[in-house]
Scaffold this active site. Structure first.
Site, PDB file in Angstrom:
ATOM      1  N   LYS A   9      39.422  69.550  75.042  1.00 11.62           N
ATOM      2  CA  LYS A   9      40.012  68.838  74.564  1.00 11.62           C
ATOM      3  C   LYS A   9      40.688  69.799  73.275  1.00 11.62           C
ATOM      4  O   LYS A   9      41.663  70.720  73.794  1.00 11.62           O
ATOM      5  CB  LYS A   9      40.397  67.663  73.752  1.00 11.62           C
ATOM      6  N   ARG A  84      43.473  57.026  69.986  1.00 11.93           N
ATOM      7  CA  ARG A  84      42.159  56.706  70.303  1.00 11.93           C
ATOM      8  C   ARG A  84      42.263  54.804  70.629  1.00 11.93           C
ATOM      9  O   ARG A  84      40.741  55.136  70.545  1.00 11.93           O
ATOM     10  CB  ARG A  84      41.227  57.187  69.246  1.00 11.93           C
ATOM     11  N   ARG A 123      27.270  74.028  72.102  1.00 13.32           N
ATOM     12  CA  ARG A 123      28.551  73.945  71.366  1.00 13.32           C
ATOM     13  C   ARG A 123      28.011  74.223  70.198  1.00 13.32           C
ATOM     14  O   ARG A 123      27.065  74.035  69.132  1.00 13.32           O
ATOM     15  CB  ARG A 123      29.698  72.933  71.463  1.00 13.32           C
ATOM     16  N   ARG A 156      27.574  70.666  65.303  1.00 12.71           N
ATOM     17  CA  ARG A 156      27.847  69.175  64.200  1.00 12.71           C
ATOM     18  C   ARG A 156      26.913  68.562  64.391  1.00 12.71           C
ATOM     19  O   ARG A 156      25.946  67.753  65.359  1.00 12.71           O
ATOM     20  CB  ARG A 156      29.009  69.420  65.518  1.00 12.71           C
ATOM     21  N   ARG A 167      29.193  58.301  71.099  1.00 16.50           N
ATOM     22  CA  ARG A 167      30.746  58.888  71.552  1.00 16.50           C
ATOM     23  C   ARG A 167      31.149  58.410  72.631  1.00 16.50           C
ATOM     24  O   ARG A 167      32.528  57.553  72.921  1.00 16.50           O
ATOM     25  CB  ARG A 167      30.737  60.651  70.831  1.00 16.50           C
TER      26      ARG A 167
HETATM   27  P1  AP5 Z   1      35.188  71.442  72.877  1.00 17.41           P
HETATM   28  O1  AP5 Z   1      36.653  72.030  73.332  1.00 17.41           O
HETATM   29  O2  AP5 Z   1      34.825  71.487  71.792  1.00 17.41           O
HETATM   30  O3  AP5 Z   1      35.256  69.972  73.479  1.00 17.41           O
HETATM   31  P2  AP5 Z   1      35.878  68.069  72.870  1.00 17.41           P
HETATM   32  O4  AP5 Z   1      36.784  67.806  73.823  1.00 17.41           O
HETATM   33  O5  AP5 Z   1      36.867  69.137  71.563  1.00 17.41           O
HETATM   34  O6  AP5 Z   1      34.685  67.944  71.738  1.00 17.41           O
HETATM   35  P3  AP5 Z   1      34.839  67.560  70.738  1.00 17.41           P
HETATM   36  O7  AP5 Z   1      33.561  66.982  70.352  1.00 17.41           O
HETATM   37  O8  AP5 Z   1      35.344  67.994  69.468  1.00 17.41           O
HETATM   38  O9  AP5 Z   1      35.762  65.892  71.096  1.00 17.41           O
HETATM   39  P4  AP5 Z   1      35.283  64.582  70.205  1.00 17.41           P
HETATM   40  O10 AP5 Z   1      36.931  64.096  70.714  1.00 17.41           O
HETATM   41  O11 AP5 Z   1      34.028  63.206  69.900  1.00 17.41           O
HETATM   42  O12 AP5 Z   1      35.393  64.900  68.511  1.00 17.41           O
HETATM   43  P5  AP5 Z   1      36.520  65.077  67.619  1.00 17.41           P
HETATM   44  O13 AP5 Z   1      35.979  65.908  66.298  1.00 17.41           O
HETATM   45  O14 AP5 Z   1      38.029  64.729  67.900  1.00 17.41           O
HETATM   46  O15 AP5 Z   1      34.676  71.711  74.180  1.00 17.41           O
HETATM   47  C1  AP5 Z   1      33.006  71.431  73.204  1.00 17.41           C
HETATM   48  C2  AP5 Z   1      32.586  72.608  74.264  1.00 17.41           C
HETATM   49  O16 AP5 Z   1      32.499  73.171  75.560  1.00 17.41           O
HETATM   50  C3  AP5 Z   1      32.435  73.752  73.188  1.00 17.41           C
HETATM   51  O17 AP5 Z   1      31.113  74.575  73.273  1.00 17.41           O
HETATM   52  C4  AP5 Z   1      32.942  74.645  74.255  1.00 17.41           C
HETATM   53  O18 AP5 Z   1      33.370  76.376  74.065  1.00 17.41           O
HETATM   54  C5  AP5 Z   1      33.166  75.054  75.424  1.00 17.41           C
HETATM   55  N1  AP5 Z   1      33.783  74.951  76.694  1.00 17.41           N
HETATM   56  C6  AP5 Z   1      35.524  74.002  76.693  1.00 17.41           C
HETATM   57  N2  AP5 Z   1      35.806  74.267  77.391  1.00 17.41           N
HETATM   58  C7  AP5 Z   1      35.066  74.721  78.546  1.00 17.41           C
HETATM   59  C8  AP5 Z   1      35.103  75.168  79.950  1.00 17.41           C
HETATM   60  N3  AP5 Z   1      36.443  74.837  80.415  1.00 17.41           N
HETATM   61  N4  AP5 Z   1      34.477  75.747  79.940  1.00 17.41           N
HETATM   62  C9  AP5 Z   1      32.995  76.668  79.540  1.00 17.41           C
HETATM   63  N5  AP5 Z   1      32.787  75.090  78.424  1.00 17.41           N
HETATM   64  C10 AP5 Z   1      33.845  75.055  77.875  1.00 17.41           C
HETATM   65  O19 AP5 Z   1      35.945  63.442  66.543  1.00 17.41           O
HETATM   66  C11 AP5 Z   1      34.837  63.678  65.606  1.00 17.41           C
HETATM   67  C12 AP5 Z   1      34.656  62.263  64.993  1.00 17.41           C
HETATM   68  O20 AP5 Z   1      35.872  61.707  64.283  1.00 17.41           O
HETATM   69  C13 AP5 Z   1      34.753  61.241  66.598  1.00 17.41           C
HETATM   70  O21 AP5 Z   1      33.389  60.369  66.818  1.00 17.41           O
HETATM   71  C14 AP5 Z   1      35.309  59.881  65.488  1.00 17.41           C
HETATM   72  O22 AP5 Z   1      34.414  59.789  64.127  1.00 17.41           O
HETATM   73  C15 AP5 Z   1      36.115  60.795  63.918  1.00 17.41           C
HETATM   74  N6  AP5 Z   1      37.621  60.939  65.039  1.00 17.41           N
HETATM   75  C16 AP5 Z   1      38.536  61.712  65.440  1.00 17.41           C
HETATM   76  N7  AP5 Z   1      39.513  61.695  65.139  1.00 17.41           N
HETATM   77  C17 AP5 Z   1      40.177  60.469  65.269  1.00 17.41           C
HETATM   78  C18 AP5 Z   1      40.544  59.426  65.516  1.00 17.41           C
HETATM   79  N8  AP5 Z   1      41.688  59.533  66.004  1.00 17.41           N
HETATM   80  N9  AP5 Z   1      40.780  57.539  65.393  1.00 17.41           N
HETATM   81  C19 AP5 Z   1      39.065  57.715  65.014  1.00 17.41           C
HETATM   82  N10 AP5 Z   1      37.882  58.511  64.255  1.00 17.41           N
HETATM   83  C20 AP5 Z   1      38.905  59.755  64.637  1.00 17.41           C
END
Ligand code: AP5
Length: 209
Positions: A9, A84, A123, A156, A167
């Site tokens: 994402k 979410r 990552r 992370r 997750r």
């Molecule tokens: P990346 O682009 O980083 O993936 P992502 O989907 O953004 O992954 P996240 O882990 O950041 O999502 P998440 O939703 O779990 O975490 P968030 O920070 O929002 O890609 C992943 C890897 O793959 C990277 O190394 C990238 O280089 C590689 N990659 C990507 N695309 C590729 C491709 N096409 N080909 C090859 N490689 C590729 O949330 C973390 C925590 O915060 C949650 O668990 C929760 O506790 C809290 N939180 C955040 N938002 C909320 C909310 N709205 N409500 C409540 N709690 C929340």
């Protein structure tokens, strides 16, 4: 941007941001920043994030409401990782209505669980500027250092396999059901999370117009 953890994402949000010149609002980054600064919201959020659970809706909704009040989002914005839960989707509806805005697209990024667990173990993130790398598909130019700002890259805390599994469960239970409401509105665009990185700009442009 809607999709399971690690589906890509954030990566796709930043490509869309460059294509259309609009800012990315990433709740995960905003919460990690609050944790690093030791704010009241950050202190509460940390435990939930370390366990891979959702941070309480009141905190996240307040953070997003404040962010969407800033002038740089007036020409459009990308929400990465929000909403979410049903309560967050309802809060977003209220904010959009108050500001006479509408959602144009929901990008649904798809990827299977095994690929996600394997991908997140490789990552690396920059704690200073938020840039994201992958040891195989997007390695930094100098191993261990951020290309953008030179800071030391980290893994992370929530990218450990047992937290990733939690997750994924939380995503399936609380977030995935939101797709239904956006499908009814006819605004969901599906993007496979394993699309080769160099093909993403063309694919996203063709889907978003
Ligand atoms: P990346 O682009 O980083 O993936 P992502 O989907 O953004 O992954 P996240 O882990 O950041 O999502 P998440 O939703 O779990 O975490 P968030 O920070 O929002 O890609 C992943 C890897 O793959 C990277 O190394 C990238 O280089 C590689 N990659 C990507 N695309 C590729 C491709 N096409 N080909 C090859 N490689 C590729 O949330 C973390 C925590 O915060 C949650 O668990 C929760 O506790 C809290 N939180 C955040 N938002 C909320 C909310 N709205 N409500 C409540 N709690 C929340």
């Amino acid at each position: 941007m809607l999709g399971p953890p690690g589906s890509g994402k954030g990566t796709q949000a930043h490509i869309i941001s460059e294509l259309y010149g609009v800012p990315v609002v990433t709740t995960g980054d905003m919460l990690r920043d609050a944790v690093a600064r030791g704010t009241v919201h950050g202190l509460t959020a940390k435990g939930y994030m370390d366990r891979g659970e959702l941070v309480p809706d009141e905190i996240v909704n307040a953070v997003v409401r404040e962010r969407l009040g800033r002038p740089d989002v007036e020409g459009g914005f990308i929400l990465d990782g929000f909403p979410r839960s049903r309560a967050q989707a309802e809060a977003l509806d209220r904010i959009l209505k108050e500001r006479r805005l509408r959602l144009d697209h929901v990008v649904h990024v798809t990827l299977g669980d095994e690929a996600i667990v394997a991908r997140l173990s490789k990552r690396r993130s920059c704690p200073s500027c938020g840039a994201v790398y992958h040891l195989e598909s997007k390695p930094p130019k100098t191993m261990g250092a951020c290309d953008e700002c030179g800071a030391r890259l980290v893994q992370r805390d929530d990218d450990r396999p047992e937290v990733i599994r939690n997750r994924l469960n939380v995503y399936r239970e609380k977030t995935r059901p939101l797709l239904e409401r956006y499908e009814e509105a006819g605004i969901v665009r599906e993007v496979p999370g394993d699309t080769p990185l160099d093909e993403l700009p063309g694919l996203l442009r063709s889907l978003l117009g």
